[in-house]
Design a protein around this motif. Structure first.
Motif, PDB file in Angstrom:
ATOM      1  N   GLU A   1       0.833  -1.221   0.000  1.00 51.81           N
ATOM      2  CA  GLU A   1       0.000   0.000   0.000  1.00 51.81           C
ATOM      3  C   GLU A   1       0.859   1.260   0.000  1.00 51.81           C
ATOM      4  O   GLU A   1       0.489   2.267  -0.622  1.00 51.81           O
ATOM      5  CB  GLU A   1      -0.934  -0.020   1.219  1.00 51.81           C
TER       6      GLU A   1
ATOM      7  N   GLY B   1       0.025   7.743   2.221  1.00 55.08           N
ATOM      8  CA  GLY B   1      -1.035   7.328   3.125  1.00 55.08           C
ATOM      9  C   GLY B   1      -2.393   7.130   2.481  1.00 55.08           C
ATOM     10  O   GLY B   1      -3.327   6.674   3.132  1.00 55.08           O
ATOM     11  N   ILE B   2      -2.524   7.457   1.198  1.00 54.23           N
ATOM     12  CA  ILE B   2      -3.823   7.319   0.533  1.00 54.23           C
ATOM     13  C   ILE B   2      -4.094   5.840   0.275  1.00 54.23           C
ATOM     14  O   ILE B   2      -3.265   5.159  -0.314  1.00 54.23           O
ATOM     15  CB  ILE B   2      -3.841   8.088  -0.806  1.00 54.23           C
ATOM     16  N   PRO B   3      -5.266   5.347   0.680  1.00 49.51           N
ATOM     17  CA  PRO B   3      -5.528   3.910   0.536  1.00 49.51           C
ATOM     18  C   PRO B   3      -5.914   3.524  -0.890  1.00 49.51           C
ATOM     19  O   PRO B   3      -7.005   3.041  -1.131  1.00 49.51           O
ATOM     20  CB  PRO B   3      -6.673   3.666   1.511  1.00 49.51           C
TER      21      PRO B   3
ATOM     22  N   ARG C   1      -7.600  11.655  -1.723  1.00 47.97           N
ATOM     23  CA  ARG C   1      -6.664  12.750  -1.558  1.00 47.97           C
ATOM     24  C   ARG C   1      -5.972  12.621  -0.211  1.00 47.97           C
ATOM     25  O   ARG C   1      -6.620  12.302   0.789  1.00 47.97           O
ATOM     26  CB  ARG C   1      -7.467  14.048  -1.590  1.00 47.97           C
ATOM     27  N   GLY C   2      -4.687  12.861  -0.158  1.00 51.28           N
ATOM     28  CA  GLY C   2      -3.977  12.810   1.116  1.00 51.28           C
ATOM     29  C   GLY C   2      -2.497  13.033   0.923  1.00 51.28           C
ATOM     30  O   GLY C   2      -2.026  13.340  -0.184  1.00 51.28           O
ATOM     31  N   ALA C   3      -1.755  12.856   2.006  1.00 48.15           N
ATOM     32  CA  ALA C   3      -0.315  13.060   1.955  1.00 48.15           C
ATOM     33  C   ALA C   3       0.325  11.896   1.211  1.00 48.15           C
ATOM     34  O   ALA C   3       0.073  10.736   1.525  1.00 48.15           O
ATOM     35  CB  ALA C   3       0.250  13.175   3.361  1.00 48.15           C
TER      36      ALA C   3
ATOM     37  N   GLY D   1       4.778   9.721   8.840  1.00 45.53           N
ATOM     38  CA  GLY D   1       3.488   9.241   9.347  1.00 45.53           C
ATOM     39  C   GLY D   1       2.620   8.613   8.272  1.00 45.53           C
ATOM     40  O   GLY D   1       2.179   7.462   8.402  1.00 45.53           O
ATOM     41  N   PRO D   2       2.336   9.341   7.194  1.00 44.05           N
ATOM     42  CA  PRO D   2       1.450   8.780   6.162  1.00 44.05           C
ATOM     43  C   PRO D   2       1.983   7.485   5.546  1.00 44.05           C
ATOM     44  O   PRO D   2       1.215   6.528   5.356  1.00 44.05           O
ATOM     45  CB  PRO D   2       1.393   9.906   5.115  1.00 44.05           C
TER      46      PRO D   2
ATOM     47  N   SER E   1       1.722   4.724   8.039  1.00 41.68           N
ATOM     48  CA  SER E   1       0.314   4.339   8.181  1.00 41.68           C
ATOM     49  C   SER E   1      -0.072   3.320   7.113  1.00 41.68           C
ATOM     50  O   SER E   1      -0.767   2.335   7.397  1.00 41.68           O
ATOM     51  CB  SER E   1      -0.563   5.600   8.058  1.00 41.68           C
TER      52      SER E   1
ATOM     53  N   MET F   1       1.475  -0.005   7.876  1.00 45.66           N
ATOM     54  CA  MET F   1       0.732  -0.649   8.972  1.00 45.66           C
ATOM     55  C   MET F   1      -0.567  -1.278   8.479  1.00 45.66           C
ATOM     56  O   MET F   1      -0.996  -2.316   8.992  1.00 45.66           O
ATOM     57  CB  MET F   1       0.430   0.367  10.077  1.00 45.66           C
ATOM     58  N   SER F   2      -1.207  -0.650   7.490  1.00 43.49           N
ATOM     59  CA  SER F   2      -2.465  -1.250   7.006  1.00 43.49           C
ATOM     60  C   SER F   2      -2.183  -2.617   6.401  1.00 43.49           C
ATOM     61  O   SER F   2      -2.959  -3.552   6.565  1.00 43.49           O
ATOM     62  CB  SER F   2      -3.174  -0.318   6.025  1.00 43.49           C
TER      63      SER F   2
END
Lengths: 429, 429
Positions: free
Chosen positions: A131, A137-139, A299-301, A306-307, A310, A313-314
């Motif tokens: 991912e 960090g965008i899924p 939309r995201g970082a 962190g992102p 994240s 971790m998913s």
């Protein structure tokens, strides 16, 4: 509660340390959500003595990532070393053969060697999750592989390199030319050691190749991505595009056309009031279109500790929960080699022409466009730009790229241009 | 390839037929992605004779959804009947007890009875999936439950009722009052039979309650959602807010505060240039903030046959792939009852006051605000509105809601207002 899922982490840069911190901070939450504890057994990085922003004393240190990849007390090998070959690839293959699942953030490796790696993993009954490889960090991998599994995907688009979007946004807001903002970005540490990975569109191209494979059930093929960086985007074009209601973005587009699979990563115009047009700075955006769902925008970082951690971790929680999916969403052995194709989808185009300021110049241009079968939606002639030239902007009606090619080749032969014509596709978003 | 996953579908309205169509159109693709065929065994709806836009002849018809829920040749009961009790709830419980997994789009049922249903399912080793219950085709349940599993969620926000967003957007673009646009929406068929479900914020409140539970690990509690609909949003406020750089949205916000869990669904101001502010028409948007990932924005169609069926299919494929997660992302038995709390997060507020046009009026208002401890960021006085009144707009600096309450109560006592003061929270997005 079941037995712990034991991680071995190879690579303790920004992302690796980010993952360690989440595991330490949220151990209870992760156990609750995963249905079992998630623990770190061993870690590895090049320099043990380097000062890192996390307490690693509870984990076994290995100088050699291969020792992590083969450790009997490791269930999941988390590869955060990076690089499209060498130790990253070797250690992943070794880990798979040693019966480990793999989580990685390595977009280059997957874009260049995703197919053989997926086949290896699936022949061994192992999973590879990634991912974090696309858009931080965008899924987006999970959304495409799982949430949109009921759709035939029709198009995937994205602004997936934050550095390029930062540069283009900053050029517009500060009115500065490319070279000046590039230098700023370098000084701010926004650029890779080899900046062509960013501004040359290669990093974003890797990401697009991965998304294409999942979207269209094809073998990942980075070589088939048409790539153009942002180096030739001029401040003039940014201003002119804005005048016409557009913004310039380094946009990746993948779609299956009657000619084959189109994958391109290139500067495009998008409407200034569209979600993509409104994306400023280092943020990423992925747009996925499916035959049932319509258009989904995420939309995201796209980067940062962190992102990205994240996203890693998913994948780890997914494996802890016992979820086991094929690497690219369907069995790798069945993925077909796509026929790479240039776009077969007509689009409007933006053209900027610098003409000699003399009678008949515009007529000659219009004649060439007419001969090419290009019809004009809007044209603007500006006041003199330099003593002997006037800028002329054209926004065409939808036309095939071949017609634009013809015009771009024929226009200089009119003898009325003072510089090479500029053309940029206007992507319908 | 494994044995087929056999579905029984109860409810053949828009969504049910959408699901049937996807299963028929993409049977091969779904088998490839799921690792097994996905088939329909039985269907049920109220009226067998109704003309439906799909060929159902290959499936066993049951007049009674209970027969589908208990059929031995059904693995997954797909509940698309709707309603927060009665046959929808009964048939789901029956299906779980008969050993079926459940997929549903029923937001009211989950918002009102999610906790006992989840406990029942988990005690029986069954899963309930409900991606379609919140924001249609947007993968928000999966994103929160899985993609952001490494995060402590700090805030969830969303525009989750397309009809309300259509009405507010249309009021602004057409300059029409609420009542006129409400009537338009009714004639266009955009409103539920009971329109207060939409414009009263109840439908959106159901969705927020579900998201809160997943985000904060709490028992779903619709009763604890502070709900205010869009009925009191005036065209004046929409225009004034726009003058100040904001748009009014029916926005759901959930966050865990030191006082407890805040859940509110109410008209708010958001910056006009934010993703939420730019959302026009019937599109939905969910914003999720996590301690590692930062802010993720998801945008897409919140309703309609294709998008909602796409979400139902993602749940079906998930079950076909063997993925089995707790209903709310962690075991239901461990979910805590949240302490409902009014917001403890200070915010800027918008106030519109209609003042008598006489000396000293503004001074009296300013005195009340000062007494309340409210400091003013911006104030605008407009020209006379009606013969005897002047509109005054105030945007406050960040303040606690209690201070606003005090002011709203005290302002009429100044004797200089010609109508009740209007206040709207400005949500920081």
């Amino acid at each position: 509660m079941s037995s712990p899922l034991r991680l071995g982490i190879a690579g303790l840069g920004t992302v690796g340390i980010g993952v360690v911190k989440i595991l330490q901070r949220h151990a209870d939450l992760l156990a609750l959500r995963s249905g079992r504890p998630v623990t770190i057994t061993a870690v590895s990085a090049r320099d043990r003595m380097k000062n890192r922003d996390a307490d690693l004393s509870a984990y076994r240190w290995e100088d050699d990532p291969m020792a992590v990849a083969t450790a009997p007390d490791v269930d999941v090998f988390v590869e955060l070393i990076g690089g499209d070959a060498g130790i990253a690839r070797d250690s992943i293959e070794t880990a798979l053969r040693a019966g480990k699942d793999v989580v990685t953030a390595n977009k280059a490796l997957l874009a260049l060697h995703g197919q053989p790696l997926a086949e290896l993993a699936e022949s061994l009954g192992r999973v590879i999750r990634f991912e974090a490889a696309v858009a931080g960090g965008i899924p987006v991998i999970k959304s495409m592989t799982e949430s949109l599994a009921g759709n035939r995907i029709t198009r995937v688009m994205g602004v997936m390199n934050g550095t390029c979007n930062y540069i283009l946004t900053r050029m517009e807001s500060a009115g500065l030319p490319y070279e000046a903002v590039f230098e700023e970005a370098r000084q701010l540490g926004y650029l890779e050691a080899d900046p062509t990975l960013d501004v040359g569109g290669i990093d974003a191209g890797h990401k697009l190749a991965i998304l294409s494979s999942i979207a269209f059930g094809t073998q990942v093929s980075f070589d088939a991505v048409e790539i153009e960086g942002i180096e030739r985007v001029s401040i003039d074009d940014i201003h002119r595009a804005r005048d016409m209601g557009y913004r310039i973005k380094l946009l990746g587009v993948a779609q299956m056309t009657p000619r084959g699979l189109e994958q391109r990563m290139a500067p495009c115009l998008v409407p200034a009031d569209s979600p993509l047009g409104q994306l400023v700075g280092g943020t990423n955006m992925v747009v996925i279109e499916g035959d049932s769902v319509g258009q989904i925008v995420l939309r995201g970082a796209g980067a940062g500790e962190g992102p990205t951690a994240s996203a890693v971790m998913s994948d780890i929680v997914e494996i802890a929960r016992g979820v086991r999916l094929p690497v690219f969403g369907q069995p790798a052995a069945g993925l077909v080699a796509a026929q790479p194709a240039r776009t077969a989808v007509p689009a409007a185009y933006y053209m900027r022409l610098e003409l000699q300021d003399k009678p008949g110049a515009l007529a000659k241009v219009a004649t060439v466009l007419g001969d090419a079968g290009i019809s004009i939606d809007r044209m603007r002639q500006y006041g003199q730009h330099s003593p002997a030239s006037v800028p002329v902007l054209v926004v065409t009606h939808k036309t095939m790229p071949e017609a634009i090619d013809y015009a771009i080749e024929a226009l200089p032969r009119t003898g009325v241009l003072v510089s090479d014509p500029v053309e940029l596709r206007i992507e319908e978003v």
